[in-house]
Design an enzyme around this catalytic site. Structure first.
Site, PDB file in Angstrom:
ATOM      1  N   ARG A 127     -17.863 -15.073  -9.020  1.00  0.00           N
ATOM      2  CA  ARG A 127     -17.337 -14.118  -8.040  1.00  0.00           C
ATOM      3  C   ARG A 127     -16.098 -14.616  -7.300  1.00  0.00           C
ATOM      4  O   ARG A 127     -15.771 -14.141  -6.221  1.00  0.00           O
ATOM      5  CB  ARG A 127     -18.428 -13.688  -7.051  1.00  0.00           C
ATOM      6  CG  ARG A 127     -19.606 -12.986  -7.712  1.00  0.00           C
ATOM      7  CD  ARG A 127     -20.562 -12.386  -6.692  1.00  0.00           C
ATOM      8  NE  ARG A 127     -21.627 -11.662  -7.367  1.00  0.00           N
ATOM      9  CZ  ARG A 127     -22.768 -12.205  -7.752  1.00  0.00           C
ATOM     10  NH1 ARG A 127     -22.998 -13.492  -7.522  1.00  0.00           N
ATOM     11  NH2 ARG A 127     -23.680 -11.486  -8.360  1.00  0.00           N
ATOM     12  N   LYS A 149      -1.220 -10.374  -8.614  1.00  0.00           N
ATOM     13  CA  LYS A 149      -1.659  -9.485  -9.690  1.00  0.00           C
ATOM     14  C   LYS A 149      -2.112 -10.311 -10.888  1.00  0.00           C
ATOM     15  O   LYS A 149      -1.380 -11.172 -11.368  1.00  0.00           O
ATOM     16  CB  LYS A 149      -0.523  -8.557 -10.123  1.00  0.00           C
ATOM     17  CG  LYS A 149      -0.396  -7.294  -9.306  1.00  0.00           C
ATOM     18  CD  LYS A 149       0.571  -6.337  -9.982  1.00  0.00           C
ATOM     19  CE  LYS A 149       0.637  -5.028  -9.262  1.00  0.00           C
ATOM     20  NZ  LYS A 149       1.551  -4.074  -9.940  1.00  0.00           N
ATOM     21  N   GLU A 191      14.664  -9.959 -13.970  1.00  0.00           N
ATOM     22  CA  GLU A 191      13.828  -9.777 -12.779  1.00  0.00           C
ATOM     23  C   GLU A 191      14.565 -10.188 -11.511  1.00  0.00           C
ATOM     24  O   GLU A 191      14.382  -9.583 -10.452  1.00  0.00           O
ATOM     25  CB  GLU A 191      12.526 -10.566 -12.930  1.00  0.00           C
ATOM     26  CG  GLU A 191      11.556  -9.991 -13.946  1.00  0.00           C
ATOM     27  CD  GLU A 191      10.953  -8.652 -13.527  1.00  0.00           C
ATOM     28  OE1 GLU A 191      10.903  -8.355 -12.306  1.00  0.00           O
ATOM     29  OE2 GLU A 191      10.534  -7.890 -14.410  1.00  0.00           O
ATOM     30  N   LYS A 233       9.814 -10.948  -3.077  1.00  0.00           N
ATOM     31  CA  LYS A 233       8.510 -10.476  -3.532  1.00  0.00           C
ATOM     32  C   LYS A 233       7.435 -10.719  -2.492  1.00  0.00           C
ATOM     33  O   LYS A 233       6.550  -9.880  -2.293  1.00  0.00           O
ATOM     34  CB  LYS A 233       8.130 -11.133  -4.857  1.00  0.00           C
ATOM     35  CG  LYS A 233       6.810 -10.572  -5.389  1.00  0.00           C
ATOM     36  CD  LYS A 233       6.651 -10.692  -6.859  1.00  0.00           C
ATOM     37  CE  LYS A 233       5.410  -9.935  -7.321  1.00  0.00           C
ATOM     38  NZ  LYS A 233       5.069 -10.251  -8.720  1.00  0.00           N
ATOM     39  N   GLU A 243      -0.936  -2.508  -3.605  1.00  0.00           N
ATOM     40  CA  GLU A 243      -0.162  -1.393  -4.156  1.00  0.00           C
ATOM     41  C   GLU A 243      -0.777  -0.049  -3.774  1.00  0.00           C
ATOM     42  O   GLU A 243      -0.840   0.888  -4.573  1.00  0.00           O
ATOM     43  CB  GLU A 243      -0.073  -1.510  -5.681  1.00  0.00           C
ATOM     44  CG  GLU A 243       1.159  -0.849  -6.277  1.00  0.00           C
ATOM     45  CD  GLU A 243       1.296  -1.109  -7.765  1.00  0.00           C
ATOM     46  OE1 GLU A 243       0.396  -0.726  -8.525  1.00  0.00           O
ATOM     47  OE2 GLU A 243       2.296  -1.715  -8.151  1.00  0.00           O
ATOM     48  N   ARG A 248       4.936  -1.437  -2.715  1.00  0.00           N
ATOM     49  CA  ARG A 248       4.977  -2.394  -3.819  1.00  0.00           C
ATOM     50  C   ARG A 248       5.509  -1.764  -5.108  1.00  0.00           C
ATOM     51  O   ARG A 248       5.909  -2.464  -6.035  1.00  0.00           O
ATOM     52  CB  ARG A 248       3.583  -2.976  -4.032  1.00  0.00           C
ATOM     53  CG  ARG A 248       3.557  -4.194  -4.951  1.00  0.00           C
ATOM     54  CD  ARG A 248       2.268  -4.971  -4.811  1.00  0.00           C
ATOM     55  NE  ARG A 248       2.211  -6.074  -5.748  1.00  0.00           N
ATOM     56  CZ  ARG A 248       1.372  -7.105  -5.645  1.00  0.00           C
ATOM     57  NH1 ARG A 248       0.535  -7.176  -4.635  1.00  0.00           N
ATOM     58  NH2 ARG A 248       1.375  -8.067  -6.540  1.00  0.00           N
ATOM     59  N   ASN A 252       8.611  -1.894  -9.575  1.00  0.00           N
ATOM     60  CA  ASN A 252       8.632  -1.243 -10.882  1.00  0.00           C
ATOM     61  C   ASN A 252      10.032  -0.773 -11.277  1.00  0.00           C
ATOM     62  O   ASN A 252      10.207  -0.169 -12.340  1.00  0.00           O
ATOM     63  CB  ASN A 252       7.677  -0.038 -10.861  1.00  0.00           C
ATOM     64  CG  ASN A 252       7.245   0.393 -12.246  1.00  0.00           C
ATOM     65  OD1 ASN A 252       6.896  -0.434 -13.078  1.00  0.00           O
ATOM     66  ND2 ASN A 252       7.271   1.695 -12.504  1.00  0.00           N
ATOM     67  N   HIS A 255      11.268  -0.655 -14.904  1.00  0.00           N
ATOM     68  CA  HIS A 255      10.136  -0.857 -15.802  1.00  0.00           C
ATOM     69  C   HIS A 255       9.651   0.439 -16.460  1.00  0.00           C
ATOM     70  O   HIS A 255       9.002   0.385 -17.506  1.00  0.00           O
ATOM     71  CB  HIS A 255       8.974  -1.514 -15.057  1.00  0.00           C
ATOM     72  CG  HIS A 255       9.203  -2.957 -14.754  1.00  0.00           C
ATOM     73  ND1 HIS A 255      10.217  -3.391 -13.927  1.00  0.00           N
ATOM     74  CD2 HIS A 255       8.551  -4.081 -15.171  1.00  0.00           C
ATOM     75  CE1 HIS A 255      10.181  -4.722 -13.840  1.00  0.00           C
ATOM     76  NE2 HIS A 255       9.176  -5.149 -14.587  1.00  0.00           N
ATOM     77  N   HIS A 259       9.230  -0.149 -20.197  1.00  0.00           N
ATOM     78  CA  HIS A 259       7.946  -0.227 -20.884  1.00  0.00           C
ATOM     79  C   HIS A 259       7.907   0.699 -22.101  1.00  0.00           C
ATOM     80  O   HIS A 259       7.314   0.362 -23.135  1.00  0.00           O
ATOM     81  CB  HIS A 259       6.808   0.137 -19.927  1.00  0.00           C
ATOM     82  CG  HIS A 259       6.458  -0.946 -18.966  1.00  0.00           C
ATOM     83  ND1 HIS A 259       5.751  -0.715 -17.802  1.00  0.00           N
ATOM     84  CD2 HIS A 259       6.721  -2.275 -18.983  1.00  0.00           C
ATOM     85  CE1 HIS A 259       5.597  -1.861 -17.154  1.00  0.00           C
ATOM     86  NE2 HIS A 259       6.168  -2.817 -17.849  1.00  0.00           N
ATOM     87  N   HIS A 272      11.038  -8.580 -22.759  1.00  0.00           N
ATOM     88  CA  HIS A 272      10.697  -7.773 -21.584  1.00  0.00           C
ATOM     89  C   HIS A 272      11.927  -7.627 -20.678  1.00  0.00           C
ATOM     90  O   HIS A 272      12.196  -6.537 -20.169  1.00  0.00           O
ATOM     91  CB  HIS A 272       9.557  -8.444 -20.817  1.00  0.00           C
ATOM     92  CG  HIS A 272       9.189  -7.738 -19.549  1.00  0.00           C
ATOM     93  ND1 HIS A 272       8.591  -6.502 -19.526  1.00  0.00           N
ATOM     94  CD2 HIS A 272       9.357  -8.101 -18.242  1.00  0.00           C
ATOM     95  CE1 HIS A 272       8.398  -6.130 -18.272  1.00  0.00           C
ATOM     96  NE2 HIS A 272       8.845  -7.081 -17.481  1.00  0.00           N
TER      97      HIS A 272
END
Length: 370
Positions: A127, A149, A191, A233, A243, A248, A252, A255, A259, A272
């Protein structure tokens, strides 16, 4: 050159340090001993991949031993295939067989895939146990190692299973970047460019001036670019940890189309970073039509991406296929595609774009590729 420290403060979480500098992997163990959550920790599990292990695993374990940690390691396959529930389960089984308890720490040594995987493993084992991020790519240093994340992929899509798990410490040893090829270097640069456009005039115009030096891997410029990106960030994450507030989502930028490019071209066809850079070019032009993005920003961003080794792609796909791919993105809401659009440097807007409008712009984008 002395190391740089950035402190990340996320509401409801323990603050953590991001340390940036050349050769600092050697002092990892000593610095972890100063982290309050790890003061009594005796066991450490280094999670790394088959590419990184021969380069830095022994150094990381030696440093951990000097800090008083008994370190074991697990080596996973290199690449996106490692981000799976099956590989996560193998690591959990290994941890159980090693008799690791809740007082252990997981050390993620590698790029974004390893960081996401190891963070997710740590979030669920017993946990939740602490995780330390030791990123070894420019992309992971400026992005995925900070913010909490974590996740793994399913056959249905990327990062569909995961958790928010803030690290206890981040060690960004810039000496590890010496092994990156140009493709991976440009990934990180994309980035950094994204962060600069969303953040502020000060960051953006600093990067415009420093672009050639960053592309040439000047040590001082690289360290400053990482630090600026981490500060950006950290501020975004502090404002919107899970988010849930919309803040947040600025991360993106670039992206949404990026993507779709990755998916339709076939993962690995373009890096990427190259796909995100293409997405930034598209979003700025879409912004000019929808939110009055200044044309001089569109041109300045194009020039910045060119200088960072991220030229416009010559590839395109059928507009209908691109639209379908963007609608499958997990950021889509109620069947509509959402874009982060820059109204200006440091000023962005989240916009739902209807299908007809988006199709017309994607069609223009595809036709521009000849």
């Amino acid at each position: 050159m002395p190391a740089t420290k950035v402190v990340v403060n996320v509401p409801g979480e323990d603050a953590y340090d991001v340390r940036i500098g050349a050769g600092i992997l050697d002092s990892l163990g000593a610095h972890l001993r100063r982290v309050p959550a790890l003061e009594r920790t005796e066991r450490a599990l280094v999670v790394t991949d088959a590419n990184v292990a021969p380069l830095y695993r022994d150094a990381a374990k030696a440093s951990l031993a000097e800090g008083g940690f008994r370190a074991s390691d697990v080596v996973v396959c290199a690449g996106e295939d490692a981000k799976s529930v099956a590989v996560a389960a193998e690591i959990w089984d290994a941890m159980a067989q090693l008799s690791l308890g809740r007082d252990c720490v997981v050390v993620a040594l590698g790029g974004g895939v390893v960081g996401d995987l190891a963070g997710f493993v740590a979030s669920a084992y017993m946990r939740g146990v602490p995780v330390v991020q030791v990123p070894t790519t420019l992309l992971s240093m400026v992005d995925s190692s900070v913010g909490g994340k974590t996740g793994v992929n399913l056959e249905a899509g990327k990062n569909l299973v995961g958790a928010f798990k803030q690290p206890a410490y981040v060690c960004a040893d810039t000496a590890t970047l010496a092994t990156l090829d140009e493709r991976e270097w440009a990934c990180g640069c994309a980035e950094i460019a994204k962060a600069s456009v969303i953040d502020s005039d000060e960051f953006f115009f600093w990067l415009v001036d420093a672009a050639d030096a960053l592309a040439a891997r000047d040590e001082a410029v690289v360290s400053e670019a990482i630090a600026r990106s981490v500060v950006f960030k950290a501020d975004v994450v502090a404002a919107d940890k899970t988010e849930s507030k919309g803040v947040r989502e600025c991360l993106n930028y670039g992206h949404t189309l990026g993507h779709a490019v990755e998916a339709l071209a076939g993962y690995g066809t373009f890096s990427h970073g190259a796909a995100v850079a293409e997405g930034m070019r598209f979003a700025a032009r879409l912004g000019a039509a929808l939110v009055d993005t200044p044309l001089d920003l569109v041109e300045a961003q194009d020039a910045l991406l060119d200088a960072l080794g991220l030229p416009a792609l010559s590839w395109s796909a059928e507009p209908e296929a691109m639209l379908a791919a963007m609608k499958r993105d997990k950021k889509a809401r109620r069947g509509q595609v959402r874009f982060v659009l820059p109204r200006d440097v440091g000023d962005w807007q989240l916009v739902d774009v209807d299908d007809d409008t988006l199709l017309s712009h994607v069609d223009a984008w595809a036709r521009s590729k000849g």
